[in-house]
Design an enzyme around this catalytic site. Sequence first.
Site, PDB file in Angstrom:
ATOM      1  N   ARG A 291      -1.266  -2.150  -6.785  1.00  0.00           N
ATOM      2  CA  ARG A 291      -1.530  -3.464  -5.944  1.00  0.00           C
ATOM      3  C   ARG A 291      -2.327  -4.256  -6.627  1.00  0.00           C
ATOM      4  O   ARG A 291      -1.932  -5.688  -6.554  1.00  0.00           O
ATOM      5  CB  ARG A 291      -2.333  -2.705  -4.649  1.00  0.00           C
ATOM      6  CG  ARG A 291      -2.366  -3.866  -3.624  1.00  0.00           C
ATOM      7  CD  ARG A 291      -2.881  -3.155  -2.415  1.00  0.00           C
ATOM      8  NE  ARG A 291      -3.451  -3.909  -1.242  1.00  0.00           N
ATOM      9  CZ  ARG A 291      -2.761  -4.579  -0.456  1.00  0.00           C
ATOM     10  NH1 ARG A 291      -1.364  -4.675  -0.363  1.00  0.00           N
ATOM     11  NH2 ARG A 291      -3.291  -5.194   0.624  1.00  0.00           N
TER      12      ARG A 291
ATOM     13  N   HIS B  30      -3.242   3.212  -6.316  1.00  0.00           N
ATOM     14  CA  HIS B  30      -3.675   1.762  -5.889  1.00  0.00           C
ATOM     15  C   HIS B  30      -3.937   0.654  -6.483  1.00  0.00           C
ATOM     16  O   HIS B  30      -3.827  -0.448  -6.209  1.00  0.00           O
ATOM     17  CB  HIS B  30      -4.952   2.035  -5.178  1.00  0.00           C
ATOM     18  CG  HIS B  30      -5.223   0.975  -4.032  1.00  0.00           C
ATOM     19  ND1 HIS B  30      -4.837   0.672  -3.009  1.00  0.00           N
ATOM     20  CD2 HIS B  30      -6.285  -0.116  -4.236  1.00  0.00           C
ATOM     21  CE1 HIS B  30      -5.126  -0.481  -2.233  1.00  0.00           C
ATOM     22  NE2 HIS B  30      -6.388  -1.013  -3.215  1.00  0.00           N
TER      23      HIS B  30
ATOM     24  N   TYR C 168     -10.236 -10.548  -5.633  1.00  0.00           N
ATOM     25  CA  TYR C 168      -9.241 -10.770  -6.760  1.00  0.00           C
ATOM     26  C   TYR C 168      -9.777 -12.025  -7.417  1.00  0.00           C
ATOM     27  O   TYR C 168      -9.304 -12.495  -8.187  1.00  0.00           O
ATOM     28  CB  TYR C 168      -7.815 -10.829  -6.355  1.00  0.00           C
ATOM     29  CG  TYR C 168      -7.356  -9.384  -5.947  1.00  0.00           C
ATOM     30  CD1 TYR C 168      -7.387  -8.669  -6.685  1.00  0.00           C
ATOM     31  CD2 TYR C 168      -7.114  -9.348  -4.680  1.00  0.00           C
ATOM     32  CE1 TYR C 168      -6.680  -7.362  -6.419  1.00  0.00           C
ATOM     33  CE2 TYR C 168      -6.446  -7.969  -4.264  1.00  0.00           C
ATOM     34  CZ  TYR C 168      -6.292  -7.006  -5.105  1.00  0.00           C
ATOM     35  OH  TYR C 168      -6.026  -5.852  -4.536  1.00  0.00           O
TER      36      TYR C 168
ATOM     37  N   ARG D 123       0.759  -1.275  -0.114  1.00  0.00           N
ATOM     38  CA  ARG D 123      -0.028  -0.142  -0.052  1.00  0.00           C
ATOM     39  C   ARG D 123       0.949   1.120  -0.151  1.00  0.00           C
ATOM     40  O   ARG D 123       2.005   1.146   0.416  1.00  0.00           O
ATOM     41  CB  ARG D 123      -0.985  -0.078   1.331  1.00  0.00           C
ATOM     42  CG  ARG D 123      -1.676  -1.342   1.192  1.00  0.00           C
ATOM     43  CD  ARG D 123      -2.793  -1.150   2.627  1.00  0.00           C
ATOM     44  NE  ARG D 123      -3.548  -2.201   2.912  1.00  0.00           N
ATOM     45  CZ  ARG D 123      -3.251  -3.426   3.196  1.00  0.00           C
ATOM     46  NH1 ARG D 123      -1.959  -3.570   4.139  1.00  0.00           N
ATOM     47  NH2 ARG D 123      -4.037  -4.431   3.673  1.00  0.00           N
TER      48      ARG D 123
ATOM     49  N   LYS E  31      -2.829  -1.175   8.527  1.00  0.00           N
ATOM     50  CA  LYS E  31      -4.271  -1.328   8.439  1.00  0.00           C
ATOM     51  C   LYS E  31      -4.627  -2.311   9.397  1.00  0.00           C
ATOM     52  O   LYS E  31      -5.737  -2.118  10.310  1.00  0.00           O
ATOM     53  CB  LYS E  31      -4.562  -1.647   7.084  1.00  0.00           C
ATOM     54  CG  LYS E  31      -6.173  -1.507   6.697  1.00  0.00           C
ATOM     55  CD  LYS E  31      -6.511  -1.665   5.304  1.00  0.00           C
ATOM     56  CE  LYS E  31      -8.042  -1.433   5.093  1.00  0.00           C
ATOM     57  NZ  LYS E  31      -8.475  -1.605   3.793  1.00  0.00           N
TER      58      LYS E  31
END
Length: 369
Positions: free
Chosen positions: A317, A314, A350, A202, A240
Amino acid sequence: MAVKKLKDGTWQVDVSFGFDPITGERIRTRPIAKTKKEALALEANLRKEYEDIRARNKNAVGFSTLTSYYLKTCKIDSKPNYFQNQEYLINKHIADYFKKSDLQKISHREIINYREHLIDLNTLSNKSINNIMATLSKIFDTAVHEEIIKANPCKNVKRLPLTRNKMKFWRPEEFKEFINLIPKDQVMFRTFYTLAFLTGLRSGEMLALQWNDIDKILKEIDVRKSCTWVKGEFIVTVPKTKNSIRRISVNEKLLKLLEYWKTQQKKLFEELGILHSDETYIFQYKDIPSRKDIFSRKIKYFCKDSNLEPIRLHDFRHSHVALLINQGEDYITIKERLGHGSVQTTIDVYGHLYPNKQKEMADKLDDLL
């Protein structure tokens, strides 16, 4: 017994109003009346006064005060960037609508009406409206905890359906094209985007990295912190989730690129008169740590004179995950590399990128004919 006769013929009223929340001592009063009738009337009046005071205290709490209660708790319990987002969301979308409301009279119907108001604006996505409603529900949860209201009127308000946008990512050949668009003397940007593409870190995790987080012997990066800028202050926090604390294996060429940038960074710092050490932030290029905004803006800048469609920061990622899937990596490996809390999270986000297994199965049936 609330009323009892004393030896001298008078009557004592004994009324308890619960316990002091701080000292734990019982709150009670024991006035004396001449007759039983007067004592019973006195007892009734005392209880009514107590309930009236409680009601006035509840009604005295307006929505703005309730919001301040929530934000104070949020600031203590949450990461700075989350608190900042909540504060912005409340001020932007919630505060004005409810500022004159009577908390005791807000029902489920008023909450539905508010959601319809957000929908009618035609400026917010369903995801944004769901986020606003989630924050509103937390505010009313605070009202319940403070015993201002008995039930949260947001309860059982369903989330609006979401339309999943097609996930954007670059394939290896597109990433190579992008890197070649970056001038070779801009080593920091070439290194930053390469690290993002080859690790899936991230942006906050990357910008919090220091040189002592790289283990050149084991060829690993130790991810133990994240960072953000809040009102001009650079703040480093834990990542996170607890699963985000992890070690990322990196390839030899990436390590060499990082080492090359380190030598260039040292030269830059010497010119600027800035001390350089193993505690220097890897992607720092001046006397203060970097913000992610510059790395977001530069993507479009580098792509502007090419046919390559820019992606968000982002999306690097996502690009990394697509790369791993293309290489045949399983969900568990990807989950650990990304720092997801569960394999299900990885699958939910995903799973659609994996090849269609039914098609593979159907193709194999041709061998039977």
